[in-house]
Design a protein around this motif. Structure first.
Motif, PDB file in Angstrom:
ATOM      1  N   ILE A 177       0.830  -1.286   0.023  1.00 50.25           N
ATOM      2  CA  ILE A 177       0.027  -0.004  -0.194  1.00 50.25           C
ATOM      3  C   ILE A 177       0.820   1.122   0.012  1.00 50.25           C
ATOM      4  CG2 ILE A 177      -1.652   1.513   1.328  1.00 50.25           C
ATOM      5  CD1 ILE A 177      -2.869  -1.045   2.128  1.00 50.25           C
ATOM      6  N   SER A 178       0.890   1.762  -1.132  1.00 51.73           N
ATOM      7  CA  SER A 178       1.519   3.155  -1.398  1.00 51.73           C
ATOM      8  C   SER A 178       1.090   3.883  -2.532  1.00 51.73           C
ATOM      9  CB  SER A 178       3.088   2.846  -1.870  1.00 51.73           C
ATOM     10  OG  SER A 178       3.951   3.933  -2.155  1.00 51.73           O
ATOM     11  N   LYS A 179       0.811   5.156  -2.394  1.00 52.71           N
ATOM     12  CA  LYS A 179       0.603   5.857  -3.248  1.00 52.71           C
ATOM     13  C   LYS A 179       1.335   6.096  -4.484  1.00 52.71           C
ATOM     14  CE  LYS A 179      -2.411   9.269  -1.246  1.00 52.71           C
ATOM     15  NZ  LYS A 179      -2.440   9.053   0.298  1.00 52.71           N
ATOM     16  N   ALA A 180       2.760   5.995  -4.622  1.00 56.50           N
ATOM     17  CA  ALA A 180       3.723   5.971  -5.339  1.00 56.50           C
ATOM     18  C   ALA A 180       4.436   4.563  -5.435  1.00 56.50           C
ATOM     19  CB  ALA A 180       4.787   7.251  -5.292  1.00 56.50           C
ATOM     20  N   LYS A 181       5.056   4.434  -6.814  1.00 55.86           N
ATOM     21  CA  LYS A 181       5.716   3.175  -6.866  1.00 55.86           C
ATOM     22  C   LYS A 181       7.129   2.914  -6.167  1.00 55.86           C
ATOM     23  CE  LYS A 181       3.572   2.915 -11.676  1.00 55.86           C
ATOM     24  NZ  LYS A 181       3.610   2.684 -13.188  1.00 55.86           N
ATOM     25  N   LEU A 182       7.728   1.974  -6.343  1.00 52.45           N
ATOM     26  CA  LEU A 182       8.920   1.612  -5.588  1.00 52.45           C
ATOM     27  C   LEU A 182       9.987   2.403  -5.924  1.00 52.45           C
ATOM     28  CD1 LEU A 182      10.316  -0.142  -3.586  1.00 52.45           C
ATOM     29  CD2 LEU A 182      10.548  -2.044  -5.218  1.00 52.45           C
ATOM     30  N   PHE A 183      10.313   2.669  -7.290  1.00 52.92           N
ATOM     31  CA  PHE A 183      11.439   3.498  -7.609  1.00 52.92           C
ATOM     32  C   PHE A 183      10.935   4.842  -8.405  1.00 52.92           C
ATOM     33  CE2 PHE A 183      13.263  -0.654  -7.341  1.00 52.92           C
ATOM     34  CZ  PHE A 183      13.993  -0.588  -6.404  1.00 52.92           C
ATOM     35  N   SER A 184       9.780   5.021  -8.392  1.00 50.73           N
ATOM     36  CA  SER A 184       9.190   6.397  -9.223  1.00 50.73           C
ATOM     37  C   SER A 184       8.132   6.958  -8.467  1.00 50.73           C
ATOM     38  CB  SER A 184       8.890   6.073 -10.748  1.00 50.73           C
ATOM     39  OG  SER A 184       7.585   5.556 -10.789  1.00 50.73           O
ATOM     40  N   GLY A 185       7.713   8.259  -8.830  1.00 44.02           N
ATOM     41  CA  GLY A 185       6.696   8.908  -8.253  1.00 44.02           C
ATOM     42  C   GLY A 185       5.401   8.566  -8.948  1.00 44.02           C
ATOM     43  N   ALA A 186       5.234   7.758  -9.999  1.00 41.80           N
ATOM     44  CA  ALA A 186       4.080   7.501 -10.570  1.00 41.80           C
ATOM     45  C   ALA A 186       2.864   6.834  -9.651  1.00 41.80           C
ATOM     46  CB  ALA A 186       4.075   6.404 -11.796  1.00 41.80           C
ATOM     47  N   ALA A 187       1.741   7.265  -9.902  1.00 39.75           N
ATOM     48  CA  ALA A 187       0.618   6.893  -9.059  1.00 39.75           C
ATOM     49  C   ALA A 187       0.321   5.090  -9.241  1.00 39.75           C
ATOM     50  CB  ALA A 187      -0.729   7.475  -9.047  1.00 39.75           C
ATOM     51  N   THR A 188      -0.545   4.598  -8.328  1.00 37.42           N
ATOM     52  CA  THR A 188      -0.607   3.401  -8.207  1.00 37.42           C
ATOM     53  C   THR A 188      -2.085   2.741  -8.146  1.00 37.42           C
ATOM     54  OG1 THR A 188      -0.491   3.118  -5.751  1.00 37.42           O
ATOM     55  CG2 THR A 188       1.663   2.880  -7.020  1.00 37.42           C
ATOM     56  N   GLU A 189      -2.975   3.723  -8.097  1.00 33.48           N
ATOM     57  CA  GLU A 189      -4.293   3.519  -8.006  1.00 33.48           C
ATOM     58  C   GLU A 189      -4.832   2.410  -8.947  1.00 33.48           C
ATOM     59  OE1 GLU A 189      -8.004   6.545  -7.937  1.00 33.48           O
ATOM     60  OE2 GLU A 189      -6.035   7.415  -7.127  1.00 33.48           O
ATOM     61  N   PHE A 190      -5.491   1.544  -8.460  1.00 36.68           N
ATOM     62  CA  PHE A 190      -6.322   0.465  -9.098  1.00 36.68           C
ATOM     63  C   PHE A 190      -7.294   0.795 -10.348  1.00 36.68           C
ATOM     64  CE2 PHE A 190      -9.225  -3.021  -9.799  1.00 36.68           C
ATOM     65  CZ  PHE A 190      -8.453  -4.087 -10.206  1.00 36.68           C
ATOM     66  N   GLY A 191      -7.442   0.395 -11.351  1.00 36.95           N
ATOM     67  CA  GLY A 191      -8.505   0.461 -12.409  1.00 36.95           C
ATOM     68  C   GLY A 191      -8.484   1.880 -12.877  1.00 36.95           C
ATOM     69  N   ALA A 192      -7.296   2.646 -12.925  1.00 44.50           N
ATOM     70  CA  ALA A 192      -6.893   3.783 -13.898  1.00 44.50           C
ATOM     71  C   ALA A 192      -6.851   3.338 -15.397  1.00 44.50           C
ATOM     72  CB  ALA A 192      -5.749   4.514 -13.362  1.00 44.50           C
ATOM     73  N   ALA A 193      -7.196   4.398 -16.147  1.00 49.34           N
ATOM     74  CA  ALA A 193      -6.926   4.006 -17.587  1.00 49.34           C
ATOM     75  C   ALA A 193      -5.793   3.565 -17.916  1.00 49.34           C
ATOM     76  CB  ALA A 193      -7.353   5.547 -18.470  1.00 49.34           C
ATOM     77  N   PRO A 194      -5.587   2.693 -18.950  1.00 42.93           N
ATOM     78  CA  PRO A 194      -4.326   1.971 -19.218  1.00 42.93           C
ATOM     79  C   PRO A 194      -3.364   3.037 -19.597  1.00 42.93           C
ATOM     80  CG  PRO A 194      -6.182   0.867 -20.434  1.00 42.93           C
ATOM     81  CD  PRO A 194      -6.651   2.206 -19.724  1.00 42.93           C
ATOM     82  N   ASN A 195      -1.837   2.979 -19.040  1.00 46.86           N
ATOM     83  CA  ASN A 195      -1.147   3.780 -19.409  1.00 46.86           C
ATOM     84  C   ASN A 195      -1.103   5.385 -18.891  1.00 46.86           C
ATOM     85  OD1 ASN A 195       0.674   1.717 -20.427  1.00 46.86           O
ATOM     86  ND2 ASN A 195      -0.552   1.493 -22.245  1.00 46.86           N
TER      87      ASN A 195
END
Ligand code: ADP
Ligand code: MG
Length: 483
Positions: free
Chosen positions: A24-42
């Motif tokens: 559970i984390s808003k951002a990825k392991l090595f980047s600041g991109a979001a992790t929310e489930f169900g977002a539009a592809p890419n």
């Protein structure tokens, strides 16, 4: 003991599980991109996640904290120094051409987990390690008849791989392990444990051996099973398949297999790769991860009371059975609800109402405890009315059903419907007289020795009182009048 009767003897199943738990984390392991489930592809892909040349990974502190927290929850050794390695392989949905993982030096070492088994017993199972790694993207094969698309939203999302010792011996063990692990992760808030959304996935390693053998057999690994039920079925199928092969004179190839839920069978995917196939080497873009002084202690101080401790406390403090305590602590929200409902009341009576009526009613209504129409305080109010004899347990069930429907307080329903228990001796005697007059022949039978009819009279009087007569008084007065 779970065994398989073969033609040549009795077989035992040996199982070890590797669980991939999404942090559970808003951002990825090595980047600041979001992790929310169900977002539009890419739509949640940074240049790092897409592996553009020259991009450098930067470790996300929060994911490190989450891994340490999980390690502490598993009573595991925390390694102050760990190393990120590149695990090389080619997948269309892995743009880097390698996954950043941990190999020789994981962040968490050996730990343990207590299984609560269906027969009420408990057993400790070893955790081998927990390491941090990146998730891959996802290939979408079903969007077009001729093309495969790639969605990189998941690329780079932090996973904890949690590996168990080969200590499990049955599908029930595996189920208990996964339920307990999921419960601990949810208590900690480090993974939501949602298997349908893929935030907890399981690789199942299975081998068989004759009961009494001390060496393990060769294992097969069933990849990416996404529900506890499927894990159990896959183990059952796989163990039988292996017994049949060995008894037929063959041997087990160490391989990676897939579970086909539609056919209810496992199928070979590829021969098992060894560590050296991956050409692991320390990622030159990342320094070894060294936890500063006080880091682990600081996180330890934030740990909540976990299911095992809570269960022990419920048994000691409230005198509950191990089974009831286990049911109440399985989810943190359920345990909180119970403690609020039981506060200042008879804890066993409150537990009965929470477990049997409330959980039963919620299951029937398809609701979670978080959106229970009856609050803990309201359920406590109903328990009060039973405890002080305002209503009988029988009437309380009807009141509870009404509370579930309308969300009203117990007291208001009892008042409005005139459900108060009758404890007035004269009133109960009047009903008894009425019933005895209507059943004169039965009274005669009873008096000539047919004792069994007593229950019949209790039922009749209770019914005539609209279920409101105080049961103890009814019994006493009825005995006197009939005798
Ligand atoms: P890999 O990374 O190649 O999958 P690991 O050494 O990490 O291999 O082990 C993976 C899992 O296999 C562990 O959960 C372990 O308990 C389990 N395991 C190892 N040997 C056996 C065996 N003979 N039978 C069943 N499970 C096993
Ligand atoms: Mg494996």
């Amino acid at each position: 003991m779970y065994t398989i009767e073969g033609e040549t003897g009795t077989w035992e199943t040996v199982i070890g599980l590797e669980v991939h738990a999404q942090v559970i984390s808003k951002a990825k392991l090595f980047s600041g991109a979001a992790t929310e489930f169900g977002a539009a592809p890419n739509s949640q892909v940074s240049l790092v996640d897409a592996a553009m040349p020259g991009m450098l990974p930067v470790i996300n502190d929060h994911c490190v904290e989450q891994a340490v927290k999980t390690g502490l929850g598993l009573k595991a050794q925390i390694n102050r120094r760990s190393v990120f390695d590149r695990k090389n392989y080619f997948y269309a949905d892995l743009p880097q051409g390698y996954q950043i993982s941990q190999y020789k030096d994981p962040i968490v070492g050996t730990g343990e987990i207590v299984l609560d088994l269906p027969d009420g017993s408990a057993r400790t199972v070893g955790i081998t390690r927990l390491h941090l790694e990146q998730d891959a993207g996802k290939s979408l094969h079903d969007q077009s008849p001729r093309e495969t698309f790639v969605d990189l939203n998941r690329s780079g999302v932090a996973l904890m791989e949690i590996v168990s010792e080969p200590d499990l011996r049955s599908p029930d063990d595996a189920s208990a392990y996964l339920r307990k692990l999921r419960s601990i992760l949810r208590y900690l808030g480090t993974c939501d444990g949602n298997m349908e959304e893929g935030s907890m996935r399981c690789d199942v390693n299975v081998s068989v051996r004759k009961v009494g053998d001390t060496e393990f057999g060769t294992r097969c690994e069933v990849k990416n099973v996404n529900s506890i039920r499927h894990v159990m079925s896959a183990i059952e199928f796989e163990a039988r398949r292996q017994v049949e092969i060995i008894e037929g004179g063959g041997s087990i190839d160490q391989e990676t297999r897939l579970w086909d839920p539609n056919k209810g069978e496992t199928r070979s995917l590829r021969t098992k790769e060894d560590a050296h196939d991956y050409r692991y080497f320390p990622d030159p873009d990342l320094l070894p991860l060294v936890l500063e002084d006080g880091f682990v202690e600081r996180i330890a101080a934030t740990l909540p009371e976990l299911p095992d401790e809570k269960k022990a406390r419920f048994i000691a403090e409230y005198g509950l059975s191990a089974y009831d305590a286990g049911v109440l602590v399985a989810e943190q929200a359920k345990a909180f609800f119970y403690e609020r409902a039981a506060k200042g009341r008879d804890p066993k009576l409150a537990a009965n109402w929470v477990i049997n009526e409330l959980f039963g009613g919620l299951a029937k209504a398809g609701r979670e405890i978080e959106d229970s129409p009856v609050s803990a305080e309201q359920l406590g109010g109903l328990v009060d009315l039973i405890a002080d004899n305002t209503i009988s347990g029988r009437i309380a069930k009807d009141v509870f059903a009404e509370m579930m429907e309308t969300g009203q307080d117990a007291g208001a329903i009892v008042e409005a419907k005139g459900l108060k228990q009758v404890t007035d001796t004269g009133a109960i005697e009047a009903v008894i007289d009425q019933v005895m007059a209507a059943q004169a022949d039965k009274v005669a039978e009873y008096r000539s020795g047919k004792d069994k009819l007593f229950g019949f009279f209790v039922g009749q009087v209770m019914k005539a009182s609209g279920g409101k007569a105080n049961p103890a008084m009814l019994n006493e007065l009825l005995k006197k009048k009939l005798g």
